[in-house]
Design an enzyme around this catalytic site. Structure first.
Site, PDB file in Angstrom:
ATOM      1  N   HIS A 450       0.808  -1.220   0.000  1.00 17.39           N
ATOM      2  CA  HIS A 450       0.000   0.000   0.000  1.00 17.39           C
ATOM      3  C   HIS A 450       0.842   1.272   0.000  1.00 17.39           C
ATOM      4  CE1 HIS A 450      -3.175  -2.671   2.189  1.00 17.39           C
ATOM      5  NE2 HIS A 450      -3.189  -2.871   0.885  1.00 17.39           N
TER       6      HIS A 450
HETATM    7  C1  LIG Z   1       0.283  -7.610  -4.633  1.00 19.14           C
HETATM    8  C2  LIG Z   1      -0.656  -6.491  -4.297  1.00 19.14           C
HETATM    9  C3  LIG Z   1      -1.785  -6.757  -3.526  1.00 19.14           C
HETATM   10  C4  LIG Z   1      -2.641  -5.720  -3.187  1.00 19.14           C
HETATM   11  N1  LIG Z   1      -3.830  -6.026  -2.572  1.00 19.14           N
HETATM   12  C5  LIG Z   1      -4.741  -5.045  -2.401  1.00 19.14           C
HETATM   13  C6  LIG Z   1      -6.065  -5.375  -1.984  1.00 19.14           C
HETATM   14  O1  LIG Z   1      -6.447  -6.534  -1.867  1.00 19.14           O
HETATM   15  N2  LIG Z   1      -6.925  -4.347  -1.754  1.00 19.14           N
HETATM   16  C7  LIG Z   1      -6.557  -3.044  -1.918  1.00 19.14           C
HETATM   17  O2  LIG Z   1      -7.360  -2.162  -1.638  1.00 19.14           O
HETATM   18  N3  LIG Z   1      -5.323  -2.722  -2.357  1.00 19.14           N
HETATM   19  C8  LIG Z   1      -4.431  -3.692  -2.651  1.00 19.14           C
HETATM   20  N4  LIG Z   1      -3.226  -3.378  -3.198  1.00 19.14           N
HETATM   21  C9  LIG Z   1      -2.909  -1.950  -3.429  1.00 19.14           C
HETATM   22  C10 LIG Z   1      -3.697  -1.319  -4.567  1.00 19.14           C
HETATM   23  O3  LIG Z   1      -3.911  -2.250  -5.598  1.00 19.14           O
HETATM   24  C11 LIG Z   1      -2.949  -0.068  -5.058  1.00 19.14           C
HETATM   25  O4  LIG Z   1      -2.840   0.864  -3.999  1.00 19.14           O
HETATM   26  C12 LIG Z   1      -3.650   0.634  -6.228  1.00 19.14           C
HETATM   27  O5  LIG Z   1      -3.958  -0.285  -7.247  1.00 19.14           O
HETATM   28  C13 LIG Z   1      -2.747   1.734  -6.779  1.00 19.14           C
HETATM   29  O6  LIG Z   1      -3.348   2.318  -7.915  1.00 19.14           O
HETATM   30  P1  LIG Z   1      -2.609   3.432  -8.788  1.00 19.14           P
HETATM   31  O7  LIG Z   1      -3.570   3.856  -9.823  1.00 19.14           O
HETATM   32  O8  LIG Z   1      -2.036   4.453  -7.881  1.00 19.14           O
HETATM   33  O9  LIG Z   1      -1.352   2.710  -9.424  1.00 19.14           O
HETATM   34  P2  LIG Z   1      -1.275   1.420 -10.343  1.00 19.14           P
HETATM   35  O10 LIG Z   1      -2.517   0.611 -10.238  1.00 19.14           O
HETATM   36  O11 LIG Z   1       0.028   0.793 -10.017  1.00 19.14           O
HETATM   37  O12 LIG Z   1      -1.256   2.026 -11.818  1.00 19.14           O
HETATM   38  C14 LIG Z   1      -0.151   2.659 -12.393  1.00 19.14           C
HETATM   39  C15 LIG Z   1      -0.098   2.233 -13.850  1.00 19.14           C
HETATM   40  O13 LIG Z   1       0.818   3.073 -14.521  1.00 19.14           O
HETATM   41  C16 LIG Z   1       1.660   2.285 -15.343  1.00 19.14           C
HETATM   42  N5  LIG Z   1       2.892   3.046 -15.493  1.00 19.14           N
HETATM   43  C17 LIG Z   1       3.828   3.312 -14.563  1.00 19.14           C
HETATM   44  N6  LIG Z   1       4.817   4.055 -15.075  1.00 19.14           N
HETATM   45  C18 LIG Z   1       4.490   4.286 -16.372  1.00 19.14           C
HETATM   46  C19 LIG Z   1       5.106   4.997 -17.425  1.00 19.14           C
HETATM   47  N7  LIG Z   1       6.266   5.620 -17.243  1.00 19.14           N
HETATM   48  N8  LIG Z   1       4.503   5.014 -18.634  1.00 19.14           N
HETATM   49  C20 LIG Z   1       3.311   4.392 -18.832  1.00 19.14           C
HETATM   50  N9  LIG Z   1       2.680   3.686 -17.858  1.00 19.14           N
HETATM   51  C21 LIG Z   1       3.256   3.644 -16.650  1.00 19.14           C
HETATM   52  C22 LIG Z   1       1.807   0.993 -14.579  1.00 19.14           C
HETATM   53  O14 LIG Z   1       2.240  -0.065 -15.393  1.00 19.14           O
HETATM   54  C23 LIG Z   1       0.405   0.809 -14.033  1.00 19.14           C
HETATM   55  O15 LIG Z   1      -0.429   0.135 -14.943  1.00 19.14           O
HETATM   56  C24 LIG Z   1      -2.355  -4.387  -3.582  1.00 19.14           C
HETATM   57  C25 LIG Z   1      -1.241  -4.127  -4.375  1.00 19.14           C
HETATM   58  C26 LIG Z   1      -0.413  -5.174  -4.755  1.00 19.14           C
HETATM   59  C27 LIG Z   1       0.763  -4.892  -5.635  1.00 19.14           C
END
Ligand SMILES: Cc1cc2nc3c(=O)[nH]c(=O)nc-3n(C[C@H](O)[C@H](O)[C@H](O)COP(=O)(O)OP(=O)(O)OC[C@H]3O[C@@H](n4cnc5c(N)ncnc54)[C@H](O)[C@@H]3O)c2cc1C
Length: 512
Positions: A450
């Site tokens: 997280h």
């Molecule tokens: C193993 C695991 C288990 C988890 N379990 C839970 C759970 O059960 N419940 C819960 O609430 N949370 C859980 N989480 C946390 C939650 O999923 C994350 O906090 C949330 O998904 C983050 O979302 P985000 O949009 O910030 O980033 P992300 O979902 O990481 O999205 C970022 C995206 O940007 C892309 N990206 C990055 N850099 C670039 C670039 N330079 N150019 C183009 N694309 C790029 C990445 O590939 C990715 O697709 C878990 C996370 C993990 C890894």
């Protein structure tokens, strides 16, 4: 997914198709006269282990994970932890454990009290209700008819059911729905699983939008830097098919690359602490002290492990079906510790040798409101070099004290009569004195997945974005993902990030 490049110029360019980015792109493209490009560094989410929600632990360090390791954990025996991050459509929602937890009302009221007008609990509750297609009992607090399938847990594993029951043996009530009136107590997670399959932002938001002629989704397209004209962001530079390209945004770029990817892109573009940028020879466009600072993650112990009496029941649903929130100190007004049941053994590489080879389950305690803060910093101006991630777990004694209480409560629950039919013995940590237990905590602390906060929203000097998510000192650029959380929420961070995506889509339209 289509990956056809229609234009070089769009109204909006969204970077990162994760929990927030899919929402932003889908919502913006609801306006038919607006051209939206969604760039994603990873590929599709079609791998069978992505779609099977119990297989998430098998994705660690694989081709669908960015493969980030931490710097040595200074307060945890200089160990190195792995920080998984999904690299595919759906981002971490394609990698995660499918638990849907909106957070405590105090999380959002605190954000608002810090100057983030419009982010208080009542305001974000409206968005949560808009997002949800809740399959459980009707409640004014829950939404139905929204894009995100959210379901109560059907037929939980007996290991998870015993955890919910075990709370009452230590004076902790069970709550019917931790997204209901209170999260405090033991409960089963709500799940984003439908018909036994993962149901992510890809299913909820992107797939219904993908046929729109005004939405272009480009996978395997990694953004390297923002394209800046002075202090105006005019587009992004990215690599696709081994070729460097530029996509121009006539309105805005919305950076949704996540807690590592978003500060990384800002820093590579000269937006960040001037001293750090100067040291790497990156020309400074905006001296923003907070970029990459304020990293917060829930430290999770891997773990209190038990040997099962007979064969271990097969993990069900997400393999981590129930949780507990509680206060380490009764003087607190809201919970600051969490624990999760794991229907499989769970130990850090340093301790895994203590486990028998099979028939183990674990209770993993965690600090839900950590005081420790870390950083994400560049080590090179070369975009292909991974940044240095210093999560700095246990830097503050308050986190150790809270964790000690959490371990005690969890061990009591694990030893309770609720587990009499399942528990053969506690394998570790066992009864330890304070000093030895702290040493166990340092050896077994790891990420709860997280990480948040590296592009903090706020109105102080450390803020990277303002309460409308606009990057301070730059026009035409917002950040919308888990990195903008000023403080990590008390629960798991996916649902709040989807909410941030919804908020961003509204803000783009009402406060350009
Ligand atoms: C193993 C695991 C288990 C988890 N379990 C839970 C759970 O059960 N419940 C819960 O609430 N949370 C859980 N989480 C946390 C939650 O999923 C994350 O906090 C949330 O998904 C983050 O979302 P985000 O949009 O910030 O980033 P992300 O979902 O990481 O999205 C970022 C995206 O940007 C892309 N990206 C990055 N850099 C670039 C670039 N330079 N150019 C183009 N694309 C790029 C990445 O590939 C990715 O697709 C878990 C996370 C993990 C890894």
């Amino acid at each position: 997914m289509t990956s056809v490049m229609n234009h070089d110029t769009y109204d909006y360019v969204v970077v990162g198709a994760g929990s927030a980015g899919c929402v932003v792109a889908a919502r913006l493209s609801e306006q038919p006269d607006v051209r939206v490009l969604l760039l994603e560094a990873g590929g599709p989410d079609s791998h069978p282990d992505v779609q099977n929600p119990v297989m998430w632990p098998t994705l660690f360090k694989g081709e669908l994970d960015w493969g980030y390791d931490t710097q040595p954990l200074r307060h945890a025996n200089d160990r190195i932890d792995h920080i998984p991050r999904g690299k595919m459509l759906g981002g971490c929602h394609s990698h995660n454990a499918s638990a849907w937890v909106r957070g405590h009302s105090a999380d959002f009221d605190t954000w608002a009290d810090q100057g983030n007008a419009g982010w208080d609990w009542q305001s974000v509750l409206r968005l949560y209700r808009k997002i949800e297609n809740w399959q459980g009992p009707a409640s004014e607090l829950r939404g139905t008819g929204g894009p995100m399938w959210v379901t109560p847990n059907a037929e939980p594993n007996p290991i998870a059911a015993a955890f919910v029951e075990a709370g009452s043996t230590v004076g902790i009530p069970s709550v019917a729905d931790n997204n209901g009136p209170t999260m405090e107590g033991t409960s089963f997670f709500n799940l984003t699983i439908k018909d036994g399959r993962r149901y992510s932002v890809v299913h909820a938001y992107l797939q219904p939008a993908i046929e729109r002629p005004n939405l272009t989704v480009l996978t395997c397209a990694e953004t390297q830097r923002l394209s800046l004209d002075g202090t105006r962001c005019v587009g992004v530079n990215y690599v696709h098919d081994d070729t460097e390209k530029t996509a121009f945004a006539e309105q805005e770029v919305i950076l949704c690359a996540g807690v590592i990817g978003s500060p990384r892109a800002l820093l590579l573009s000269g937006i960040g602490p001037a001293k750090d940028l100067n040291e790497l020879g990156i020309p400074v466009v905006a001296d923003l002290a907070g970029v990459g600072r304020n990293l917060q993650d829930h430290p999770l112990l891997g773990g209190i492990n038990y040997e099962c009496k007979g064969a271990l029941p097969e993990p069900r649903n997400n393999g981590a079906e129930s949780a507990m929130w509680w206060r380490s100190d009764p003087q607190l007004t809201s919970p600051n510790i969490q624990a999760v049941i794991l229907e499989f053994p769970f130990a850090t590489p340093e301790l895994v040798g203590r486990l028998p080879s099979e028939h183990c389950y674990a209770i993993a305690p965690s600090v839900a409101r950590p005081a420790s803060r870390g950083t994400v910093k560049l080590v090179s101006a070369d975009p292909s070099v991974a940044p240095a991630i210093d999560v700095n777990f246990l830097a503050r004694d308050a986190d150790i004290e809270a964790m000690l209480v959490a371990v005690d409560i969890c061990r009591e629950m694990g030893a309770s009569s609720a587990y009499n039919d399942l528990r053969k013995r506690e394998i570790m940590p066992g009864n330890l004195g304070r000093a030895d237990m702290i040493e166990f905590i340092r050896q077994s602390v790891s990420t709860y997945f997280h990480p948040t906060g590296t592009c903090k929203m706020g109105i102080d000097a450390q803020s990277v974005v303002d309460p409308e998510l606009r990057v301070c000192g730059i026009t035409g650029l917002r950040v919308a993902d888990a990195s903008v959380m000023p403080t990590v929420t008390t629960g798991n961070t996916n649902a709040p990030t989807v909410m941030i995506g919804e908020m961003a889509a509204e803000l783009v339209q009402v406060s350009p």
